[in-house]
Design a protein around this motif. Structure first.
Motif, PDB file in Angstrom:
ATOM      1  N   VAL A 174     -10.220  62.925 -76.586  1.00  0.00           N
ATOM      2  CA  VAL A 174     -10.469  64.284 -77.070  1.00  0.00           C
ATOM      3  C   VAL A 174     -11.941  64.437 -77.455  1.00  0.00           C
ATOM      4  CG1 VAL A 174      -9.898  65.974 -78.865  1.00  0.00           C
ATOM      5  CG2 VAL A 174      -8.098  64.587 -77.820  1.00  0.00           C
ATOM      6  N   ASP A 175     -12.576  65.451 -76.886  1.00  0.00           N
ATOM      7  CA  ASP A 175     -14.009  65.750 -77.120  1.00  0.00           C
ATOM      8  C   ASP A 175     -14.918  64.572 -76.775  1.00  0.00           C
ATOM      9  OD1 ASP A 175     -13.442  68.336 -78.067  1.00  0.00           O
ATOM     10  OD2 ASP A 175     -13.107  67.591 -80.095  1.00  0.00           O
ATOM     11  N   SER A 176     -14.499  63.708 -75.857  1.00  0.00           N
ATOM     12  CA  SER A 176     -15.262  62.494 -75.566  1.00  0.00           C
ATOM     13  C   SER A 176     -15.590  62.289 -74.094  1.00  0.00           C
ATOM     14  CB  SER A 176     -14.479  61.263 -76.047  1.00  0.00           C
ATOM     15  OG  SER A 176     -14.258  61.322 -77.425  1.00  0.00           O
ATOM     16  N   VAL A 177     -15.191  63.207 -73.218  1.00  0.00           N
ATOM     17  CA  VAL A 177     -15.404  63.021 -71.783  1.00  0.00           C
ATOM     18  C   VAL A 177     -16.394  64.074 -71.286  1.00  0.00           C
ATOM     19  CG1 VAL A 177     -14.335  62.930 -69.509  1.00  0.00           C
ATOM     20  CG2 VAL A 177     -13.075  62.109 -71.511  1.00  0.00           C
ATOM     21  N   LEU A 178     -17.550  63.610 -70.853  1.00  0.00           N
ATOM     22  CA  LEU A 178     -18.577  64.496 -70.314  1.00  0.00           C
ATOM     23  C   LEU A 178     -18.254  64.795 -68.856  1.00  0.00           C
ATOM     24  CD1 LEU A 178     -21.280  65.904 -70.885  1.00  0.00           C
ATOM     25  CD2 LEU A 178     -22.417  63.839 -70.090  1.00  0.00           C
ATOM     26  N   LEU A 179     -18.178  66.073 -68.520  1.00  0.00           N
ATOM     27  CA  LEU A 179     -17.826  66.504 -67.164  1.00  0.00           C
ATOM     28  C   LEU A 179     -19.084  66.807 -66.356  1.00  0.00           C
ATOM     29  CD1 LEU A 179     -14.929  68.928 -68.087  1.00  0.00           C
ATOM     30  CD2 LEU A 179     -14.735  66.636 -67.139  1.00  0.00           C
ATOM     31  N   ALA A 201     -17.094  67.928 -74.526  1.00  0.00           N
ATOM     32  CA  ALA A 201     -17.813  66.769 -75.058  1.00  0.00           C
ATOM     33  C   ALA A 201     -19.300  67.075 -75.166  1.00  0.00           C
ATOM     34  CB  ALA A 201     -17.604  65.560 -74.158  1.00  0.00           C
ATOM     35  N   PRO A 202     -19.978  66.497 -76.147  1.00  0.00           N
ATOM     36  CA  PRO A 202     -21.431  66.653 -76.242  1.00  0.00           C
ATOM     37  C   PRO A 202     -22.133  65.812 -75.170  1.00  0.00           C
ATOM     38  CG  PRO A 202     -20.656  65.157 -77.932  1.00  0.00           C
ATOM     39  CD  PRO A 202     -19.432  65.693 -77.245  1.00  0.00           C
ATOM     40  N   ALA A 203     -23.416  66.021 -75.012  1.00  0.00           N
ATOM     41  CA  ALA A 203     -24.192  65.266 -74.017  1.00  0.00           C
ATOM     42  C   ALA A 203     -24.194  63.770 -74.320  1.00  0.00           C
ATOM     43  CB  ALA A 203     -25.611  65.800 -73.958  1.00  0.00           C
ATOM     44  N   THR A 204     -23.937  63.405 -75.550  1.00  0.00           N
ATOM     45  CA  THR A 204     -23.920  61.994 -75.950  1.00  0.00           C
ATOM     46  C   THR A 204     -22.511  61.411 -75.952  1.00  0.00           C
ATOM     47  OG1 THR A 204     -23.738  62.659 -78.266  1.00  0.00           O
ATOM     48  CG2 THR A 204     -25.966  62.285 -77.397  1.00  0.00           C
ATOM     49  N   ALA A 205     -21.629  61.980 -75.151  1.00  0.00           N
ATOM     50  CA  ALA A 205     -20.226  61.554 -75.118  1.00  0.00           C
ATOM     51  C   ALA A 205     -20.097  60.090 -74.699  1.00  0.00           C
ATOM     52  CB  ALA A 205     -19.445  62.431 -74.152  1.00  0.00           C
TER      53      ALA A 205
END
Length: 163
Positions: free
Chosen positions: A35-40, A62-66
Motif C-alpha cells: 500500500v502506497d509503496s509501488v511506483l508505477l 506511491a511517492p517518487a522514493t517508493a
C-alpha cells in the motif's frame, strides 16, 4: 435448513483459521506492504493511464522514493467475433496482456514477475457514437481486469515471501 447452512459456514471459517490462513489485508497480513509503496511507470497511452488509475485506487499512489517499482508492458488486440450475412462485423473481443516486474528500488532485486491475460467485448450494432463509447468502455473494463489481476498476483507473491 438455514441452521445447517450456518453451521457449515462456521465450520469452514474455523477450518481456515486452523490451517494458518491470514487475510491479506488483515492485521498480520502482507497486503499492507504494498500500500502506497509501488511506483508505477508514467502512462504513455490511454490504456496505461486506465491501468494506473485502477492500480492506485486499490493500492494508493506511491511517492517518487517508493521502495518498489513496477515495470509494465501492456498489449491489446481486437478480434472480430460476430458478423452479419453481409460480412459486417457486429461484435469485437478486446484481448489484453500485462507483463509486469516488481523490483526493489534499493537493491534492484526482482521480487515478482509474471504475465496476466483478460478479455472483454463490445457490440457495433448501434450508431457510430454508441460504438465508439462501447469500445472505450470495453478498453476501460479490460484495464481494470488486468490491474486487478496484477495486484492479486503481487499480493500473493508478497504473502508467500512473508509466510
Amino acid at each position: 435448513m438455514w441452521l445447517s447452512d450456518r453451521r457449515t459456514l462456521l465450520l469452514a471459517a474455523l477450518a481456515l483459521g486452523a490451517c494458518g490462513f491470514t487475510p491479506v489485508y488483515g492485521p498480520q497480513g502482507s497486503g499492507g506492504t504494498l500500500v502506497d509503496s509501488v511506483l508505477l511507470p508514467e502512462p504513455g497511452r490511454p490504456e496505461s493511464y486506465l491501468f494506473n488509475r485502477r492500480f492506485e485506487e486499490r493500492l494508493g499512489r506511491a511517492p517518487a522514493t517508493a521502495p518498489y517499482r513496477l515495470t509494465l508492458q501492456l498489449q491489446t488486440t481486437e478480434q472480430g467475433i460476430g458478423s452479419t450475412s453481409a460480412g459486417s462485423t457486429t461484435r469485437f473481443r478486446v484481448i489484453g496482456r500485462a507483463f509486469y516486474t516488481l523490483t526493489d528500488t534499493a537493491t534492484e532485486a526482482v521480487l515478482a514477475e509474471g504475465r496476466t491475460n483478460a478479455f472483454t467485448g463490445y457490440s457495433t450494432t448501434g450508431s457510430t457514437v454508441a460504438t465508439l463509447a462501447a469500445e472505450r468502455d470495453a478498453t476501460e473494463r479490460l484495464m481494470v481486469l488486468l490491474a486487478d489481476q496484477v495486484i492479486d498476483h503481487l499480493l500473493l507473491e508478497t504473502a508467500a515471501e512473508a509466510g
